[in-house]
Design a protein around this motif. Structure first.
Motif, PDB file in Angstrom:
ATOM      1  N   CYS A   1      -5.734  -1.638   1.640  1.00 39.02           N
ATOM      2  CA  CYS A   1      -5.047  -0.390   1.972  1.00 39.02           C
ATOM      3  C   CYS A   1      -5.870   0.522   2.877  1.00 39.02           C
ATOM      4  O   CYS A   1      -5.469   1.658   3.155  1.00 39.02           O
TER       5      CYS A   1
ATOM      6  N   LYS B   1      -0.279   1.931   6.087  1.00 40.96           N
ATOM      7  CA  LYS B   1       0.693   1.983   5.003  1.00 40.96           C
ATOM      8  C   LYS B   1       2.042   2.250   5.616  1.00 40.96           C
ATOM      9  O   LYS B   1       2.154   3.040   6.543  1.00 40.96           O
TER      10      LYS B   1
ATOM     11  N   ASP C   1      -6.041  -0.362  -4.225  1.00 38.07           N
ATOM     12  CA  ASP C   1      -6.643  -1.509  -3.546  1.00 38.07           C
ATOM     13  C   ASP C   1      -6.680  -2.736  -4.454  1.00 38.07           C
ATOM     14  O   ASP C   1      -6.384  -3.845  -4.024  1.00 38.07           O
TER      15      ASP C   1
ATOM     16  N   CYS D   1       0.852  -1.202   0.000  1.00 39.64           N
ATOM     17  CA  CYS D   1       0.000   0.000   0.000  1.00 39.64           C
ATOM     18  C   CYS D   1       0.885   1.248   0.000  1.00 39.64           C
ATOM     19  O   CYS D   1       0.597   2.226  -0.679  1.00 39.64           O
TER      20      CYS D   1
END
Ligand SMILES: *[C@@H]1O[C@H](CO)[C@@H](O)[C@H](O)[C@H]1NC(C)=O
Ligand SMILES: *[C@@H]1O[C@H](CO)[C@@H](O)[C@H](O)[C@H]1NC(C)=O
Ligand SMILES: *[C@@H]1O[C@H](CO)[C@@H](O)[C@H](O)[C@H]1NC(C)=O
Ligand SMILES: *[C@@H]1O[C@H](CO)[C@@H](O)[C@H](O)[C@H]1NC(C)=O
Ligand SMILES: *[C@@H]1O[C@H](CO)[C@@H](O)[C@H](O)[C@H]1NC(C)=O
Ligand SMILES: *[C@@H]1O[C@H](CO)[C@@H](O)[C@H](O)[C@H]1NC(C)=O
Length: 784
Positions: free
Chosen positions: A629, A633, A616, A610
């Protein structure tokens, strides 16, 4: 007029071959525009692992154009997948592909692609010895299963006898799929995946797969040699590990749909390690189906060892860059099969050749040219002479032409890119491969002498004479393209003139006769199975370790000095950087006892993906997880990797790393930092105290530098425990743990730290020349 133009056209020929399926476009109903695609879909709603394959196929069929969906499914699908990805391989017209792509449940449609395939002495060089050696300490891979995805196997080779082998572990679910192949306790599985034909035996038509399998886990074979050279006891890195063979490549190339089918089978069968000596150009991980399938393998605790590629020495030429796989570069060992070249003026050079027939007394030496450029085809008037040829194309092609023209011998002149790397693969006539500096003198001599002459003197095999390891010129280099903030390659291992098992095609009834033919090959294809076998040793000693833990153990115990106790050099004899050697050269006996490990889990890899800015859906393609995500992250540098790379323009880096204690329960480590002056570095805390096994401690690493002055820097730091007296690379500081010829090995749970230049390096023509050299050396026919 120059070499590069000529070579480029050569490359185009081979590249275009690999892509002849590119459709020209408009006429959708012409059968010739049908291409194979891999269709990656979302799993059926309510998918469970015990869902029947009929139900799953019904789901997959629902994505096909109506006419195909209603026809017999078994005809429609080349493969159905459910372990590595959900999806299938299928032949589609352009219109069919368009139809499939419109479906919401389709994550991605990949055009099927061809990927190239990219020892007697190596165990010794790696410190693996039977008597009192590390195999005693590390085990020999007992109970571990290595899946080799390659060109198949010659199961009649003595390297695959099962003397001393245990029964395969209970979890093993594979078998020999064809009655034409015999399995035993060493070779516990064999299957073939070529264009969906699963009933064929995994016969090795090229030799590549037999070579790599025996390098990883071949048994002991006495008096193994190539034409008497390199004579010794051959053994794989993990001589008691089991082998499961998945033929996914034919001759030189491997179809991605076949590789995927092989990976599916290997996962389902229960392998512990996958060894794959293949790879294409780097691409984002969501476009790299091997990276995607390896993610599924990692999740199941299967260690994937992949070739770094043979496209060096230019920058950013790596294959297989995902952080959850081990990316393996290639280096030399200290063995030479000496083929001396003596010029008429008395100069003597040590070239190499594994085929050492009679010596050649001084003969006329010629350098055939067309328009001032060396040209070793259509040769005239070379009978009884020694021909000098630029080693710009396959040595066996040049050898064949030169021999047919009646020449007595051949000198293959190393190219600028190849530096000091020389090959020794057997040829069809007396030959000496000389390195680039020697080649320059030989060219000069021929050009300046009225009657140039040379002799070739075969001087047998020498051990320990040459500086080693040295990075092979063809070994692909970082920085990584797909993820520049992960330092790649991870590691180097032996990959030049590796002697390992080879199919026997001498006309004998192969099913009856055991044989022990060996051949000498070079490539990251050869270094990869070394690391697969070593991973099996680590896995055998620590069955519960994660993929990341095994990787970390291999990387943090790697050494960075050669047998002269100097920093490892590259092919030009310059100090090799991190982008050439990664963490350094593998040290098997240290890898089983790293003290500390940098572990990582699936969730952290997903946060990292991510953090790369993937959408995604792109993350779903890799990790098979929706809306991944929405969670956390992290940056590339924050992944708990055993190395760090960062853009020089950043000016600073502050990251945390977490180490897990796998050494003594009570142990204490202090940090030692080795950074160039221009980088300010600190680690906090500087001391880590552990009282339990598997205890975790987090520390913070801070680096800063002046961006106006520094655009490239490399350094390392290590955690030093009391038990393991640490020896730095400085001579004179040795202790009893450091008495090996190869230099000092410290138990550093260390990290390579690397800053890289901001600008992208352009690939150059020279790179493509090297690629040709590197690849052709993996395919030699020694049946003279
Ligand atoms: C999935 O399961 C739910 C609840 O168990 C059920 O209502 C639904 O019909 C199922 N869907 C499919 C496609 O089987
Ligand atoms: C290889 O070495 C073994 C034992 O050292 C010896 O018996 C054998 O003859 C040698 N083979 C060759 C081809 O030199
Ligand atoms: C031979 O020497 C000439 C004159 O010095 C030079 O132009 C030419 O490039 C040389 N050829 C080779 C193959 O080195
Ligand atoms: C040839 O081999 C002998 C015996 O191994 C060795 O002493 C000698 O140095 C070698 N010659 C060269 C030029 O390497
Ligand atoms: C590093 O770890 C410390 C202590 O666990 C924490 O306070 C800090 O925020 C972390 N720093 C980073 C950059 O993650
Ligand atoms: C570790 O040290 C502590 C205190 O010094 C001691 O109580 C404990 O028994 C030690 N553990 C081991 C496994 O030696």
């Amino acid at each position: 007029m120059d070499m590069h133009t000529l070579l480029l056209s050569f490359l185009f020929v081979s590249v275009l071959h690999a892509h002849t399926t590119i459709s020209t476009g408009t006429e959708n109903f012409d059968a010739s525009t049908v291409d194979t695609y891999i269709v990656h879909v979302r799993p059926p709603p309510n998918f469970s692992v015990d869902m029947s394959s009929i139900k799953l196929e019904k789901w997959y069929r629902s994505f096909l154009p109506p006419r195909m969906a209603s026809s017999n499914t078994h005809q429609a699908f080349i493969y159905t997948y459910k372990t590595t990805i959900f999806g299938f391989a299928v032949d589609l017209t352009e219109a069919g592909k368009e139809y499939v792509m419109k479906n919401d449940g389709v994550l991605k449609v990949y055009k099927d692609n061809l990927l190239p395939l990219l020892t007697t002495h190596t165990p010794d060089f790696l410190g693996l010895r039977l008597s009192g050696g590390s195999w005693k300490k590390a085990g020999m891979g007992e109970g571990v299963i290595i899946g080799v995805l390659d060109t198949g196997i010659d199961f009649t080779h003595t390297s695959f006898d099962d003397d001393g082998m245990q029964e395969p572990p209970a979890k093993w679910r594979g078998s020999c799929k064809s009655s034409l192949m015999k399995c035993n306790k060493k070779l516990i599985g064999g299957s073939s995946f070529i264009r969906g034909h699963k009933s064929a035996p995994p016969t090795d038509d090229s030799g590549h797969g037999t070579h790599t399998a025996s390098t990883a886990a071949g048994g002991f074979v006495d008096s193994a040699s190539v034409f008497g050279n390199g004579n010794g006891t051959a053994a794989g890195m993990a001589p008691r590990a089991h082998l499961a063979i998945y033929k996914v490549c034919s001759e030189k190339n491997c179809r991605v749909s076949d590789i995927l089918a092989g990976m599916e089978a290997a996962i389902a069968d229960g392998v512990d390690i996958m060894s794959m000596s293949l790879g294409g150009p780097a691409r984002p991980f969501y476009n790299d189906i091997i990276a995607t399938a390896s993610f599924s393998a990692m999740r199941k605790g299967i260690f994937v060892s992949l070739a770094a590629g043979n496209s060096g020495p230019s920058s950013s030429t790596l294959s297989n860059e995902a952080p959850w796989v081990l990316t393996v570069g290639a280096s030399t060992i200290d063995r030479q099969m000496e083929a001396l070249v003596k010029l008429g003026d008395g100069h003597l050079f040590v070239g190499e050749s594994a085929y050492q027939p009679h010596n050649l007394d001084p003969l006329q030496l010629v350098y055939p040219q067309v328009s001032g450029v060396n040209y070793c085809f259509l040769l005239k008037d070379v009978a009884g002479k020694i021909v000098a040829c630029e080693h710009t194309t396959s040595a066996d092609i040049i050898g064949g032409v030169v021999k047919n023209a009646g020449a007595s011998g051949l000198i293959l002149l190393g190219q600028e890119d190849s530096g000091h790397t020389t090959f020794a693969d057997p040829n069809v006539l007396p030959v000496s491969y000389v390195d680039f500096p020697d080649a320059a003198v030989i060219r000069q001599y021929i050009n300046s002498s009225n009657n140039p002459t040379a002799s070739i003197i075969f001087n047998g095999t020498s051990l320990g004479k040459t500086q080693a390891p040295v990075v092979a010129f063809f070994s692909s280099r970082g920085p990584s393209t797909a993820s520049p903030g992960i330092l790649k390659p991870d590691i180097i291992g032996p990959g030049v003139n590796v002697i390992a098992a080879w199919p026997f095609t001498g006309g004998q009834d192969a099913n009856d006769a055991k044989h022990k033919t060996f051949n000498c090959l070079s490539g990251t294809s050869m270094s990869t199975p070394h690391l697969s076998g070593i991973a099996a040793l680590v896995k055998g000693t620590h069955p519960d370790w994660s993929v990341a833990a095994i990787k970390s153990a291999i990387m943090t115990t790697a050494y960075v000095v050669d047998n002269q106790k100097k920093p490892i050099l590259d092919e030009r004899f310059n100090t090799a950087g991190h982008f050439a050697i990664g963490a350094g050269h593998v040290s098997p006996s240290e890898a089983i006892d790293p003290g500390l490990i940098y572990d990582t889990n699936e969730a952290q890899y997903i946060s990292y993906l991510c953090g790369l800015g993937y959408t995604d859906v792109q993350v779903e393609i890799i990790a098979n997880q929706k809306d991944a995500c929405k969670g956390s992250k992290i940056t590339e540098a924050e992944l708990n990797y055993p190395s760090v790379a960062v853009r020089a323009s950043a000016g600073k880096l502050v990251v945390n790393r977490t180490v897990t204690n796998v050494g003594e329960a009570n142990s204490s480590y202090t940090v030692e930092i080795d950074m160039p002056r221009e980088v300010k570095a600190s680690v906090s805390p500087t001391k880590l105290e552990f009282t339990k096994m598997k205890e975790k401690k987090t520390f913070s690493l801070s680096l800063s530098w002046d961006i106006s002055k520094t655009n490239h820097a490399e350094g390392s730091f290590k955690w030093v425990s009391e038990k393991h007296v640490v020896v730095t690379e400085k001579p004179g500081l040795q202790n009893k743990e450091c008495n090996r010829v190869r230099g000092c090995f410290f138990h550093r749970a260390g990290s390579g730290v690397h800053g890289y230049k901001d600008s992208k390096v352009q690939l150059q023509d020279k790179l493509q020349l090297s690629r040709i050299l590197g690849t052709v050396n993996e395919n030699i026919d020694i049946n003279l």
